[in-house]
Design a protein around this motif. Structure first.
Motif, PDB file in Angstrom:
ATOM      1  N   THR A  72      -1.001   5.272  -4.709  1.00  0.00           N
ATOM      2  CA  THR A  72      -1.348   4.074  -5.458  1.00  0.00           C
ATOM      3  C   THR A  72      -1.609   2.947  -4.475  1.00  0.00           C
ATOM      4  O   THR A  72      -1.393   3.100  -3.265  1.00  0.00           O
ATOM      5  N   LYS A  73      -2.068   1.810  -4.958  1.00  0.00           N
ATOM      6  CA  LYS A  73      -2.336   0.675  -4.077  1.00  0.00           C
ATOM      7  C   LYS A  73      -1.056  -0.003  -3.610  1.00  0.00           C
ATOM      8  O   LYS A  73      -1.082  -0.831  -2.703  1.00  0.00           O
ATOM      9  N   VAL A 125       5.132   1.881 -11.842  1.00  0.00           N
ATOM     10  CA  VAL A 125       3.855   2.454 -12.282  1.00  0.00           C
ATOM     11  C   VAL A 125       4.143   3.526 -13.312  1.00  0.00           C
ATOM     12  O   VAL A 125       5.252   4.068 -13.365  1.00  0.00           O
ATOM     13  N   TRP A 140      -3.023   8.883 -14.703  1.00  0.00           N
ATOM     14  CA  TRP A 140      -2.200   7.710 -14.471  1.00  0.00           C
ATOM     15  C   TRP A 140      -3.029   6.445 -14.628  1.00  0.00           C
ATOM     16  O   TRP A 140      -4.260   6.472 -14.592  1.00  0.00           O
ATOM     17  N   HIS A 141      -2.333   5.328 -14.774  1.00  0.00           N
ATOM     18  CA  HIS A 141      -3.015   4.037 -14.925  1.00  0.00           C
ATOM     19  C   HIS A 141      -3.673   3.624 -13.606  1.00  0.00           C
ATOM     20  O   HIS A 141      -3.142   3.855 -12.523  1.00  0.00           O
ATOM     21  N   GLY A 142      -4.835   2.985 -13.725  1.00  0.00           N
ATOM     22  CA  GLY A 142      -5.488   2.375 -12.574  1.00  0.00           C
ATOM     23  C   GLY A 142      -5.799   3.356 -11.468  1.00  0.00           C
ATOM     24  O   GLY A 142      -6.299   4.462 -11.704  1.00  0.00           O
ATOM     25  N   THR A 143      -5.466   2.959 -10.237  1.00  0.00           N
ATOM     26  CA  THR A 143      -5.765   3.783  -9.061  1.00  0.00           C
ATOM     27  C   THR A 143      -4.664   4.772  -8.745  1.00  0.00           C
ATOM     28  O   THR A 143      -4.768   5.523  -7.778  1.00  0.00           O
ATOM     29  N   THR A 144      -3.594   4.785  -9.541  1.00  0.00           N
ATOM     30  CA  THR A 144      -2.463   5.671  -9.260  1.00  0.00           C
ATOM     31  C   THR A 144      -2.823   7.118  -9.590  1.00  0.00           C
ATOM     32  O   THR A 144      -3.503   7.395 -10.573  1.00  0.00           O
ATOM     33  N   LYS A 501     -14.183  -3.808  -2.943  1.00  0.00           N
ATOM     34  CA  LYS A 501     -14.374  -4.913  -3.891  1.00  0.00           C
ATOM     35  C   LYS A 501     -14.645  -6.254  -3.223  1.00  0.00           C
ATOM     36  O   LYS A 501     -14.833  -7.254  -3.933  1.00  0.00           O
TER      37      LYS A 501
END
Length: 563
Positions: A72-73, A125, A140-144, A501
């Motif tokens: 994850t981030k 997370v 998983w949510h987002g970048t996870t 980004k």
């Protein structure tokens, strides 16, 4: 579960399905099971099926992987989680010892979660709603993400292959003291290829200050056949790892073959990381040509460290042999603006759109720009009614409401080619030519039609790079990908070699209202909102923001690919 009567002559099968009556596949018609054997389907009329009983808690825990890599981030969550003897909600509990993080199933929320300190700690997370018995089986949510890994670490990297002793795997070739593992490029991705679908997005910078080189390579990647046919003598993935790349040596006025092996400096790999990660240029889309090209430049220039700092146009010299480069620059200035919005412009005390309103600047008012961050301008009033200073927007609902009145002058200078192989230099002081903003646009359109290589940068008064509030980075190299005029709008497409980004956030940025107000334009230009470093700007904003344009004035064969 599929149950079948024993048949001693049955051939091992790979695919099973029950066919239904259909007129699209008459050879599979009828109520019978079929098995795919030896390239054809064979009927299995005696086959029957039954539902397997649900797994017990013990079976779920036994079937779940022994270790999970949570990526994850968040650095305090990313790590390797090992299965413990604990069981919650009939599912295993995992622990990351170094971070003291816990991965477990939350029955009430129906999610896999990562908690700090204990299974009852703060949940940092989580996955999407699911009832699966292992965390790697859900999204998983987002970048996870959660990946199955081996608890005793990764397999040894492949060795062997040809070793280039003239560019050894040590600190001398790095040009710096840095912990790293030299890993074969083929081990940096699954199903690697030297080339597949070459495009500018392949060129992504790593932890080396060679944005100028990555931006230059992204520009050349607009012409995929040129990279394959003119720069790489080696056309396919080589098992022995020996590659031959052509670069132009301007000191000898001749092309040189650079031979390299495929060992790439990588970050020291932790036991839970599925694959090694390159320290510098990144492998993208499973293609290896970018990391190999960077290594060829490093050998050409003496070391990886020697690639820190440079000019994209000098990289183009090495890749094209063209030494007659064009360098355009403009002086920074404080332009004057006219308010063209019919109702005037709302003025706020600060740059933030939520800051206090202090009045309205009238239609026809004139103001001087103090500083500009994307849409927002800090101004001082020169003429008209309204506040004497403050912040306002130059676009509202996708339409321009303030127009810059000061002409921008671009100066062409001749670039000095270094006498030795190095990639930093500077333009000669005296300008060769001077043009206004409109003429510069026509020049840029002509360069684009002629398939010239184009790049740009924003001057930085200080050493190094500086991130601005408008999303751009001063002292950083950008590629110019497209120059187009559609429906009265002059637009420039640029790319940040970081491939992330960090993009322009002013007028015509990815999420701007300008595209919403002109959807047909967005569709025709293929605009999307990916955080990939690619972004659009209007020509006025470009001219007020970028301070240099570099041109490699040699037409590439063919036309630019459509990405």
């Amino acid at each position: 579960m599929i149950r079948r009567p024993p048949r001693s002559t049955l051939v091992p099968y790979t695919t099973l399905f029950r066919s239904l009556p259909t007129n699209r596949a008459p050879h599979l018609s009828g109520e019978a099971w079929h098995v795919f054997v030896g390239g054809t389907f064979v009927k299995e009329p005696q086959m029957s099926t039954s539902l397997a009983p649900p797994l017990t808690a013990a079976e779920k825990c036994a079937k779940a992987p022994e270790a999970i890599y949570v990526k994850t981030k968040w650095s305090n969550v990313t790590g390797g989680y090992v299965k413990t003897e604990q069981v919650m909600e009939e599912r295993p509990v995992y622990h990351e010892e170094e971070l003291d993080m816990w991965l477990h199933y939350h029955g009430r929320k129906h999610r896999w979660v990562v908690s700090s300190g204990s299974v009852k700690g703060s949940q940092l997370v989580s996955s999407l709603k699911t009832d699966v018995f292992a965390p790697d089986l859900t999204e998983w949510h987002g970048t996870t993400s959660a990946l199955r890994v081996h608890p005793r670490g990764h397999k040894d990297q492949r060795g062997g292959g040809w070793i280039d002793e003239s560019f050894p795997h040590d600190a001398k070739s790095l040009g710096m003291k840095k912990d790293c593992d030299w890993v074969r490029a083929q081990d940096l991705t699954d199903a690697p290829a030297l080339f597949s679908a070459v495009e500018p997005a392949d060129a992504c910078q790593g932890a080396l200050g060679d944005c100028w080189l990555i931006a230059a390579l992204a520009g050349v990647a607009e012409f995929p056949n040129y990279i394959r046919n003119q720069l790489f003598e080696t056309k396919e993935l080589k098992e022995d790892g020996k590659y031959r790349i052509r670069l132009y040596d301007w000191t000898k006025k001749d092309w040189e073959i650079i031979e390299i092996d495929d060992y790439i400096p990588c970050k020291p790999r932790k036991w839970y990381e599925p694959q090694a990660v390159s320290l510098f240029a990144q492998v993208s889309n499973k293609q290896l040509y970018v990391v190999l090209m960077e290594k060829a430049f490093a050998k050409f220039n003496g070391s990886y460290k020697a690639l820190t700092g440079g000019l994209s146009c000098l990289a183009w010299v090495a890749m094209t042999g063209e030494t007659d480069l064009l360098w355009w620059s403009r002086e920074r200035h404080q332009p004057k603006w006219d308010v063209i919005g019919s109702r005037g412009l709302v003025v706020r005390a600060g740059c933030d759109l939520e800051s206090e309103k202090v009045g309205r600047l009238s239609h026809g008012a004139v103001f001087e720009e103090v500083e500009k961050f994307g849409y927002r301008i800090h101004f001082k009033k020169l003429e008209g009614e309204g506040p004497d200073e403050g912040w306002l927007s130059c676009y509202i609902s996708g339409y321009k409401v303030a127009k810059c009145r000061d002409p921008i002058q671009w100066h062409q200078k001749k670039l000095a080619i270094p006498r030795k192989i190095q990639f930093y230099s500077g333009p000669y002081r005296d300008p060769v030519a001077q043009v206004d903003q409109d003429t510069m646009w026509k020049n840029l359109e002509g360069y684009d039609r002629a398939n010239f290589l184009l790049g740009a940068s924003v001057h930085n008064d200080k050493k190094g790079e500086h991130r601005r509030e408008d999303g751009l980075v001063e002292g950083h190299a950008y590629s110019i990908i497209h120059v187009v005029e559609r429906k009265g709008f002059k637009l420039v497409c640029c790319r940040n070699p970081w491939g992330n980004k960090m993009e322009w956030n002013g007028p015509w940025c990815d999420q701007s209202e300008e595209w919403t107000s002109h959807p047909e334009l967005a569709e025709s230009l293929g605009v999307d909102e990916k955080a990939d470093g690619l972004f659009w700007m209007d020509w006025e904003s470009f001219g007020q923001t970028f301070t240099t344009i570099q041109v490699g004035p040699t037409s590439r064969p063919g036309t630019r690919a459509n990405f």
